[in-house]
Design an enzyme around this catalytic site. Structure first.
Site, PDB file in Angstrom:
ATOM      1  N   HIS A 135       0.866  -1.179   0.000  1.00  0.00           N
ATOM      2  CA  HIS A 135       0.000   0.000   0.000  1.00  0.00           C
ATOM      3  C   HIS A 135       0.905   1.232   0.000  1.00  0.00           C
ATOM      4  O   HIS A 135       2.024   1.196   0.506  1.00  0.00           O
ATOM      5  CB  HIS A 135      -0.869  -0.046   1.262  1.00  0.00           C
ATOM      6  CG  HIS A 135      -1.945   0.985   1.333  1.00  0.00           C
ATOM      7  ND1 HIS A 135      -1.701   2.300   1.652  1.00  0.00           N
ATOM      8  CD2 HIS A 135      -3.289   0.885   1.158  1.00  0.00           C
ATOM      9  CE1 HIS A 135      -2.848   2.975   1.674  1.00  0.00           C
ATOM     10  NE2 HIS A 135      -3.828   2.131   1.370  1.00  0.00           N
ATOM     11  N   ASP A 212       2.961  -4.212   8.116  1.00  0.00           N
ATOM     12  CA  ASP A 212       1.692  -3.515   7.965  1.00  0.00           C
ATOM     13  C   ASP A 212       0.599  -4.585   8.063  1.00  0.00           C
ATOM     14  O   ASP A 212       0.417  -5.380   7.146  1.00  0.00           O
ATOM     15  CB  ASP A 212       1.644  -2.801   6.614  1.00  0.00           C
ATOM     16  CG  ASP A 212       0.294  -2.152   6.339  1.00  0.00           C
ATOM     17  OD1 ASP A 212      -0.604  -2.230   7.201  1.00  0.00           O
ATOM     18  OD2 ASP A 212       0.134  -1.570   5.242  1.00  0.00           O
ATOM     19  N   GLN A 215      -4.608  -5.370   7.008  1.00  0.00           N
ATOM     20  CA  GLN A 215      -5.531  -6.320   6.394  1.00  0.00           C
ATOM     21  C   GLN A 215      -5.503  -7.691   7.078  1.00  0.00           C
ATOM     22  O   GLN A 215      -6.283  -8.563   6.699  1.00  0.00           O
ATOM     23  CB  GLN A 215      -5.183  -6.489   4.903  1.00  0.00           C
ATOM     24  CG  GLN A 215      -5.319  -5.227   4.077  1.00  0.00           C
ATOM     25  CD  GLN A 215      -6.760  -4.818   3.828  1.00  0.00           C
ATOM     26  OE1 GLN A 215      -7.676  -5.625   3.938  1.00  0.00           O
ATOM     27  NE2 GLN A 215      -6.970  -3.569   3.472  1.00  0.00           N
ATOM     28  N   LYS A 238     -10.965  -0.764   9.734  1.00  0.00           N
ATOM     29  CA  LYS A 238     -11.090  -2.005   8.968  1.00  0.00           C
ATOM     30  C   LYS A 238     -11.486  -3.200   9.848  1.00  0.00           C
ATOM     31  O   LYS A 238     -11.710  -4.298   9.330  1.00  0.00           O
ATOM     32  CB  LYS A 238      -9.777  -2.317   8.244  1.00  0.00           C
ATOM     33  CG  LYS A 238      -9.364  -1.283   7.208  1.00  0.00           C
ATOM     34  CD  LYS A 238      -8.084  -1.674   6.505  1.00  0.00           C
ATOM     35  CE  LYS A 238      -7.514  -0.535   5.669  1.00  0.00           C
ATOM     36  NZ  LYS A 238      -8.370  -0.144   4.553  1.00  0.00           N
ATOM     37  N   CYS A 379      -4.666   2.287  -3.783  1.00  0.00           N
ATOM     38  CA  CYS A 379      -3.466   2.813  -3.128  1.00  0.00           C
ATOM     39  C   CYS A 379      -2.307   1.827  -3.227  1.00  0.00           C
ATOM     40  O   CYS A 379      -1.492   1.708  -2.308  1.00  0.00           O
ATOM     41  CB  CYS A 379      -3.736   3.173  -1.675  1.00  0.00           C
ATOM     42  SG  CYS A 379      -4.918   4.511  -1.470  1.00  0.00           S
TER      43      CYS A 379
END
Length: 421
Positions: A135, A212, A215, A238, A379
């Protein structure tokens, strides 16, 4: 911790008021855009409303009842999140406004002249390693860091199947590497990256590693101790929580060594006109009035997800993803960008339709069927360039989605092809 109740998607859907909404023209809402932002259950909405209505006060500043109640709720949310991700200490949980801020916070520590810790020294000849599937939030901060310091930015490539190509791991991560920062689960490909082989090489060369997890934390059990990395960033919106709140987790000894990212109230120990000393972590990194109600809402989101069971959520999404990957095969000219199996894969499916721009796909799905998907480069423009496409249509699933909604997506895509046929 109480055992999670049996997974009942219809019961879960009743917790989300928006899912019963009727769109203009009588269309039912089919929400397949949770990879962008998830919907919110009543339990989170009401917790935030009740805090605003009955308990709101600024945190850490007042001795009155409201200030005390608000501080307890805010710090209680930190405790919940620490337990949710298996953090060894609550002090390792830093509230940020999103994952992007967490990634930027860590990048700011490197090459900062006020930081004398050798692990964070960065200059010409040093290297930063990311990947081609990141991202923009895990690309741009490292680009800016390289520009500030003269360090070199390098990256793992991506295979045609949408997997991280680690065949050149020993060359890419070497004695010049200072930090490796990669996505745990791709927001486009759905790929869940294997951390252990990369981390082993990172430790071999004496570098640091960041993930990261924006997700992955919402969709599967995550234990930062088991992962073994140095930093993890994720975001609240999220994971059925509110926007405006995110989390940076880091090993305490590293957080202690890092300089403050922002200056202001509450992050200080003492202030003179010519210098200041700083509060211990986590407060050193939480300057000013924080997103109090959002943190309380994120704590409620953690309670909600825990009550369902993260392993159960993961299994439900795996079944949905397998169903979707098979169902989409019947559509001629549809190309899935990413793994075609559910192995090491999350519930995000991005695709193209031959001869039809994703923007047109998304518009027709919404206008005719009330299906909300994401279109564009999500993104992650370098990843799309790698596959030679400008954009994709992305359907992303969560705990409240059903196979009937995937069937609706397939019908909608057949209709899109008829419109452009």
């Amino acid at each position: 911790m109480n055992a999670a109740a049996p997974f009942d998607v219809e019961r879960i859907r009743k917790d989300f008021p928006i899912l019963s909404r009727e769109l203009p023209g009588g269309r039912p809402l089919v929400y397949l855009d949770s990879g962008n932002s998830s919907q919110k259950p009543t339990q989170v909405i009401e917790t935030m409303r009740e805090h605003l209505a009955q308990h709101y006060g600024n945190v850490g500043r007042a001795l009155h009842v409201l200030g005390s109640e608000s501080t307890d709720a805010y710090e209680g949310a930190r405790d919940k999140i620490a337990a949710f991700i298996g953090a060894p200490s609550r002090d390792e949980v830093i509230f940020t406004k999103n994952a992007s801020e967490g990634l930027n916070l860590v990048a700011y520590a490197f090459g900062n002249p006020v930081n004398t810790d050798e692990r964070f020294k960065l200059g010409p000849g040093d290297e930063i390693v990311i990947s081609e599937m990141e991202h923009h939030s895990n690309i741009v901060p490292w680009q800016l860091l390289a520009q500030r310091t003269g360090a070199t930015l390098r990256w793992f490539p991506v295979t045609d199947e949408g997997r991280l190509d680690i065949s050149g791991l020993d060359d890419l991560v070497n004695e010049r590497t200072k930090i490796v920062s990669i996505v745990h689960q791709s927001n486009v490909l759905g790929t869940v990256n294997s951390v252990s082989p990369i981390l082993a090489r990172v430790r071999e060369v004496g570098a640091l590693m960041m993930l990261d997890c924006s997700q992955s934390v919402p969709h599967q059990p995550i234990d930062v101790t088991e992962l073994g990395v140095d930093f993890v960033a994720f975001t609240g919106h999220k994971m059925v929580g509110p926007s405006g709140i995110g989390v940076l987790w880091g090993r305490k000894e590293l957080l202690d060594a890092m300089p403050p990212f922002l200056g202001g109230g509450e992050m200080i120990e003492a202030v003179w006109m010519d210098h200041s000393t700083y509060a211990p972590v986590p407060h050193k990194f939480e300057a000013g009035t924080p997103p109090i109600v959002e943190a309380v809402g994120l704590g409620a989101a953690v309670d909600y997800l825990t009550s369902i069971g993260m392993e159960e959520i993961k299994q439900h999404e795996k079944e949905l993803t397998g169903y979707a990957l098979e169902a989409l095969q019947e559509i001629p000219g549809l190309r899935i960008i990413g793994p075609r199996t559910v192995v090491a894969r999350g519930g995000t499916v991005s695709f193209t339709l031959e001869g039809i721009h994703p923007h047109d796909v998304g518009q027709i799905l919404d206008d005719v069927y009330g299906i909300a998907v994401r279109v564009g480069h999500h993104c992650a423009r370098p990843l799309h360039l790698r596959f030679g496409i400008p954009a994709t249509t992305r359907a992303s699933f969560y705990l409240y989605n059903t196979t009937a909604e995937i069937d609706a997506l397939v019908r909608g895509l057949h209709h899109v092809q008829k419109v452009f046929g």
